[in-house]
Scaffold this active site. Structure first.
Site, PDB file in Angstrom:
ATOM      1  N   ARG A 137     -36.528 -20.439   6.066  1.00  0.00           N
ATOM      2  CA  ARG A 137     -34.929 -21.791   6.831  1.00  0.00           C
ATOM      3  C   ARG A 137     -34.932 -23.424   6.243  1.00  0.00           C
ATOM      4  O   ARG A 137     -34.405 -23.650   5.706  1.00  0.00           O
ATOM      5  CB  ARG A 137     -36.291 -21.953   8.335  1.00  0.00           C
ATOM      6  CG  ARG A 137     -35.274 -21.617   9.059  1.00  0.00           C
ATOM      7  CD  ARG A 137     -35.151 -21.298  10.780  1.00  0.00           C
ATOM      8  NE  ARG A 137     -34.906 -20.479  11.275  1.00  0.00           N
ATOM      9  CZ  ARG A 137     -35.637 -20.468  12.779  1.00  0.00           C
ATOM     10  NH1 ARG A 137     -36.080 -21.234  13.431  1.00  0.00           N
ATOM     11  NH2 ARG A 137     -35.153 -19.254  13.260  1.00  0.00           N
ATOM     12  N   LYS A 193     -33.222  -4.974  25.941  1.00  0.00           N
ATOM     13  CA  LYS A 193     -32.933  -5.835  27.079  1.00  0.00           C
ATOM     14  C   LYS A 193     -31.110  -5.240  27.049  1.00  0.00           C
ATOM     15  O   LYS A 193     -30.986  -6.050  26.249  1.00  0.00           O
ATOM     16  CB  LYS A 193     -33.169  -6.808  28.121  1.00  0.00           C
ATOM     17  CG  LYS A 193     -34.401  -7.172  28.621  1.00  0.00           C
ATOM     18  CD  LYS A 193     -34.882  -8.466  28.959  1.00  0.00           C
ATOM     19  CE  LYS A 193     -34.051  -9.384  30.240  1.00  0.00           C
ATOM     20  NZ  LYS A 193     -34.168 -10.967  30.575  1.00  0.00           N
ATOM     21  N   GLY A 201     -33.511 -13.036  14.100  1.00  0.00           N
ATOM     22  CA  GLY A 201     -34.790 -12.977  15.543  1.00  0.00           C
ATOM     23  C   GLY A 201     -35.553 -11.775  14.778  1.00  0.00           C
ATOM     24  O   GLY A 201     -35.913 -11.947  13.920  1.00  0.00           O
ATOM     25  N   GLY A 225     -30.300 -16.222  18.063  1.00  0.00           N
ATOM     26  CA  GLY A 225     -28.835 -16.778  19.157  1.00  0.00           C
ATOM     27  C   GLY A 225     -28.105 -16.910  18.254  1.00  0.00           C
ATOM     28  O   GLY A 225     -26.995 -16.944  18.906  1.00  0.00           O
TER      29      GLY A 225
END
Ligand code: AMP
Length: 394
Positions: free
Chosen positions: A37, A201, A351, A374
């Site tokens: 990053r 999920k 992610g 996100g």
């Protein structure tokens, strides 16, 4: 989304520029374990320094509980950043983030030099987008640049509120690149356009499915979320992940999507949730009761790879199995491999999918790996990102 101003249109010589970066790097005991990053922020920082800007860098780091916490100081980032830039970046240590120390360090800046402020989350107002903190941050600078794609889905003082109190604002290069790749993939893809969703999920991905279904030529669903769909098809799923309350949704999607939707036809099941557990491949209509699905099976790999092979644009978010356990990383690896081989645009949402692609060694084979999990998910949901919206239009 209106086109936003970029740093190429700024005149920063002699001006103080507050740059919001995403320096929320993985670290252990104060040592940075992955500086990707920081590396990703360099093009913007170098450009501003090269143009004679007086650069004030800021970022959040970890989750301090609304106050200063030495565990979450950005001091190690200033050290690494200085090494990578080949010039000293002074760390403006200040528990108050914009206290006396930060103000005097900002005032002392000369053209082409940089400082780094302390973790913006040391101020409880940050995550509430508090106006006072936004004004304090803005008071340090003439211009604001947001290059923190990984935090762009949040309306915080340092990502959004601050823009109201500076004369000019713009996107940095990293942010511009993220928006370009994700934006053109979703809004104007070269076809066939295939989206691959996985991960744990269904509930996390419903908004993405809703937004992408009309846009894609094929939607591939694997990973833990697939078992809810497999169950909705009338199969037993044993001890696999299942969201009972999403069965109706899954069934509705299966009907609505028709041939566009590709679901697993076989699955690797394990007797226990550990890498060394006994495991085997079974068709999805024959999952044994006491076993759990941990990866896609070989026929599914073939089916998915075939769809990916014919694609010109592929967007992927979420692993196909429990990739952290090497025995169950086979499906995730096969998908990465198939993507790596196509002659087209391949985009990895941040992610876990980014972690999987890095861990499995396919990082340099992809067109773009998003730095924001996100944020890229919200982008794929078709949502506006507050950290982008708040900036000046081009
Ligand atoms: P997400 O954050 O939703 O993208 O989910 C990523 C996580 O899903 C990873 O930690 C995977 O280990 C997990 N996962 C993927 N497939 C399965 C599965 N079949 N059963 C349990 N967990 C899974």
């Amino acid at each position: 989304m209106p086109i936003k101003r970029t740093i190429d249109s700024l005149n920063v010589k002699g001006k103080r520029v507050l740059v919001r970066c995403d320096f929320n790097v993985p670290a252990k005991d104060g040592v940075i374990t992955d500086d990707a990053r920081i590396q990703a922020a360099l093009p913007t920082i170098k450009k501003l320094l090269g143009d004679g800007g007086r650069v004030i860098l800021c970022s959040h780091f970890g989750r301090p509980k609304g106050g200063p916490d030495p565990k979450y100081t950005l001091a190690p980032v200033a050290v690494r950043l200085s090494e990578l830039l080949g010039q000293n970046v002074i760390f403006a240590a200040d528990d108050n983030v914009v206290g006396e120390n930060a103000k005097s360090a900002a005032a002392a800046l000369t053209d082409g030099s940089a400082i780094l402020l302390e973790n913006t989350r040391f101020r409880p107002e940050e995550e509430k987008n508090g106006e006072d903190f936004s004004k304090e941050l803005a008071s340090l600078a003439d211009i604001y640049v947001n290059d923190a794609f990984g935090a762009a889905q949040r309306a915080h003082s340092s990502t959004a509120g601050v823009t109201a109190f500076v004369a000019e604002s713009a996107l940095g290069y990293l942010m511009e690149k993220e928006l370009k790749f994700l934006g053109s993939a979703v809004e104007d893809p070269v076809r066939p356009f295939v989206a691959i969703l996985g991960g744990a999920k269904v509930s996390d991905k419903i908004a993405v499915i809703d937004n992408l279904l009309d846009k894609v030529d094929s939607l591939i669903i694997g990973g833990g979320m697939a078992y809810t769909f497999i169950k909705a098809q009338g199969n037993g799923v044993g001890k696999s992940l299942l969201e009972e309350d999403k069965l109706d949704y899954a069934l509705e999607m299966i009907k609505k999507a028709g041939k566009k939707l590709l679901l697993p036809v076989d699955t690797v099941v394990a007797a226990e949730f550990k890498n060394e557990a006994e495991h085997k491949s079974v068709p999805c209509d024959a999952i044994p009761e006491d076993w759990m699905g941990v990866d896609i099976g070989p026929k599914t790999i073939e089916l998915f790879a075939e769809a990916i092979k014919s694609a010109k644009t592929v967007v992927w978010n979420g692993p196909m199995g429990v990739f952290e356990m090497p025995n169950f990383a086979v499906g995730t690896k096969a998908v990465a491999q198939a993507m790596a081989e196509i002659d087209g645009t391949t985009i990895i949402g941040g992610g876990d999918s980014a972690a999987a692609v890095n861990q499995l060694g396919f990082a340099d084979k992809m067109t773009h790996i998003s730095t924001g999990g996100g944020a890229s998910l919200e982008f794929l949901e078709g949502k506006k990102l507050p950290g982008v919206e708040a900036l000046d239009d081009a």
